[in-house]
Every structure is written in structure tokens, then in C-alpha cells.
Motif scaffolding. Structure first.
Motif, mmCIF file in Angstrom:
data_model
loop_
_atom_site.group_PDB
_atom_site.id
_atom_site.type_symbol
_atom_site.label_atom_id
_atom_site.label_comp_id
_atom_site.label_asym_id
_atom_site.label_seq_id
_atom_site.Cartn_x
_atom_site.Cartn_y
_atom_site.Cartn_z
ATOM 1 N N GLY A 38 0.770 -1.231 0.000
ATOM 2 C CA GLY A 38 0.000 0.000 0.000
ATOM 3 C C GLY A 38 0.805 1.287 0.000
ATOM 4 N N LEU A 39 2.134 1.204 -0.012
ATOM 5 C CA LEU A 39 2.949 2.419 0.029
ATOM 6 C C LEU A 39 3.326 2.951 -1.354
ATOM 7 N N GLY A 40 2.926 2.254 -2.404
ATOM 8 C CA GLY A 40 3.120 2.809 -3.740
ATOM 9 C C GLY A 40 4.293 2.278 -4.526
ATOM 10 N N LYS A 41 4.552 0.979 -4.426
ATOM 11 C CA LYS A 41 5.642 0.392 -5.215
ATOM 12 C C LYS A 41 5.358 0.517 -6.715
ATOM 13 N N THR A 42 4.111 0.302 -7.099
ATOM 14 C CA THR A 42 3.771 0.365 -8.520
ATOM 15 C C THR A 42 4.001 1.769 -9.060
ATOM 16 N N LEU A 43 3.526 2.784 -8.356
ATOM 17 C CA LEU A 43 3.746 4.160 -8.818
ATOM 18 C C LEU A 43 5.227 4.528 -8.780
ATOM 19 N N THR A 44 5.950 4.059 -7.778
ATOM 20 C CA THR A 44 7.388 4.317 -7.718
ATOM 21 C C THR A 44 8.063 3.729 -8.955
ATOM 22 N N THR A 45 7.671 2.530 -9.327
ATOM 23 C CA THR A 45 8.207 1.896 -10.533
ATOM 24 C C THR A 45 7.866 2.724 -11.766
ATOM 25 N N ILE A 46 6.627 3.196 -11.836
ATOM 26 C CA ILE A 46 6.192 3.990 -12.983
ATOM 27 C C ILE A 46 6.994 5.290 -13.068
ATOM 28 N N PHE A 47 7.196 5.956 -11.935
ATOM 29 C CA PHE A 47 8.012 7.174 -11.930
ATOM 30 C C PHE A 47 9.422 6.873 -12.435
ATOM 31 N N ASP A 48 9.997 5.780 -11.968
ATOM 32 C CA ASP A 48 11.346 5.410 -12.388
ATOM 33 C C ASP A 48 11.369 5.073 -13.874
ATOM 34 N N LEU A 49 10.406 4.305 -14.324
ATOM 35 C CA LEU A 49 10.356 3.916 -15.736
ATOM 36 C C LEU A 49 10.156 5.111 -16.650
ATOM 37 N N GLN A 50 9.395 6.087 -16.204
ATOM 38 C CA GLN A 50 9.150 7.251 -17.048
ATOM 39 C C GLN A 50 10.463 7.948 -17.399
ATOM 40 N N GLN A 51 11.385 7.967 -16.474
ATOM 41 C CA GLN A 51 12.687 8.604 -16.722
ATOM 42 C C GLN A 51 13.523 7.818 -17.727
ATOM 43 N N PHE A 52 13.346 6.514 -17.774
ATOM 44 C CA PHE A 52 14.242 5.667 -18.549
ATOM 45 C C PHE A 52 13.554 4.866 -19.645
ATOM 46 N N LEU A 53 12.286 5.137 -19.908
ATOM 47 C CA LEU A 53 11.551 4.310 -20.870
ATOM 48 C C LEU A 53 12.125 4.413 -22.279
ATOM 49 N N GLN A 54 12.676 5.539 -22.653
ATOM 50 C CA GLN A 54 13.283 5.645 -23.981
ATOM 51 C C GLN A 54 14.466 4.705 -24.111
ATOM 52 N N GLU A 55 15.165 4.506 -23.009
ATOM 53 C CA GLU A 55 16.339 3.636 -23.007
ATOM 54 C C GLU A 55 15.948 2.162 -22.969
ATOM 55 N N TYR A 56 14.909 1.848 -22.248
ATOM 56 C CA TYR A 56 14.482 0.464 -22.080
ATOM 57 C C TYR A 56 13.235 0.203 -22.906
ATOM 58 N N ALA A 57 13.249 -0.863 -23.667
ATOM 59 C CA ALA A 57 12.131 -1.155 -24.553
ATOM 60 C C ALA A 57 11.251 -2.298 -24.052
ATOM 61 N N HIS A 58 11.805 -3.231 -23.293
ATOM 62 C CA HIS A 58 11.040 -4.405 -22.882
ATOM 63 C C HIS A 58 11.083 -4.552 -21.361
ATOM 64 N N ILE A 59 9.911 -4.408 -20.759
ATOM 65 C CA ILE A 59 9.792 -4.434 -19.303
ATOM 66 C C ILE A 59 9.007 -5.685 -18.908
ATOM 67 N N LEU A 60 9.525 -6.410 -17.936
ATOM 68 C CA LEU A 60 8.842 -7.580 -17.383
ATOM 69 C C LEU A 60 8.389 -7.237 -15.971
ATOM 70 N N TYR A 61 7.098 -7.405 -15.705
ATOM 71 C CA TYR A 61 6.526 -7.155 -14.385
ATOM 72 C C TYR A 61 6.075 -8.506 -13.834
ATOM 73 N N LEU A 62 6.764 -8.988 -12.817
ATOM 74 C CA LEU A 62 6.480 -10.304 -12.231
ATOM 75 C C LEU A 62 5.718 -10.172 -10.923
#
Length: 127
Positions: A38-62
């Protein structure tokens, strides 16, 4: 599409995102984020990915549960939009073509790991 600007990271999320960026800048290839439910791991991941999404093309969410994957996938789609591709890899769904975001259960990935080369994913989230 929901703009991520409508979400403001909490101070501990900002600290986490900054630490991940610093680790990457120092050459780290792996990072670990630990937060209680409930502390926001998913949003934290999204914030992090937004910064680097151009660099990374394939994301695996397990994750261990399909319902959590479905919820996370919806959140990612709302924030990143339909210009990216999304797929599920669970007991019920097996996206067979490459996608930008693959949401998978641990069990399905374990049982079908030979279908993926080690370099198939650039960013892996373990929830």
C-alpha cells in the motif's frame, strides 16, 4: 491517457527514485526497492520507468497473482498510454509476440523460461 504529472511522489518515493538513478549512473545493473503493502511500489516503478523508458524497450513485471498483474497493467496503460504494447503471461493468458510491457506470474515464467532469452527484458520488476 492519465498524465503522470497528476501524481506527486511522496518524499520516500522521491528518495527511492533518486537512489535508483544514482545507482544506475554508477553502473549498477540491479536495484532493490522494498516497501510495505500500500505504500506505492507500482507508482514508484512507474516514476522510475518514465525517466528511462526511452532507453528500455522491454519491461517484465512479475507477480505471484494474476489479479494484481491485471490491476498493475491497467495502471501502466492509463499512465503510459496505448502507444506502448502490453501483454499478459499467466496460466490463463500467453502473449506470444514481443511487447513493451509483459505482466507475468512467477509460475508461468518458471514453467516457460526456455521461451525467453536471457536478454529478452531490459527492466524487470518483481512485486
Amino acid at each position: 491517457m492519465i498524465c503522470l504529472a497528476t501524481y506527486k511522489p511522496r518524499p520516500y518515493q522521491t528518495q527511492c527514485i533518486t537512489s535508483l538513478a544514482e545507482a544506475r549512473a554508477s553502473g549498477a545493473k540491479k536495484g532493490l526497492v522494498v516497501m510495505a503493502s500500500g505504500l506505492g511500489k507500482t507508482l514508484t516503478t512507474i516514476f522510475d520507468l518514465q525517466q528511462f523508458l526511452q532507453e528500455y524497450a522491454h519491461i517484465l513485471y512479475l507477480c505471484h497473482q494474476e489479479s494484481i498483474l491485471t490491476q498493475s497493467k491497467r495502471k501502466f496503460q492509463k499512465i503510459f498510454g496505448e502507444e506502448y504494447s502490453y501483454g499478459m503471461f499467466t496460466g490463463n493468458y500467453k502473449t506470444a509476440h514481443p511487447v513493451n510491457f509483459l505482466f507475468a506470474t512467477f509460475q508461468s515464467m518458471r514453467d516457460h523460461r526456455e521461451e525467453f532469452v536471457p536478454s529478452a527484458f531490459d527492466y524487470i520488476v518483481v512485486d
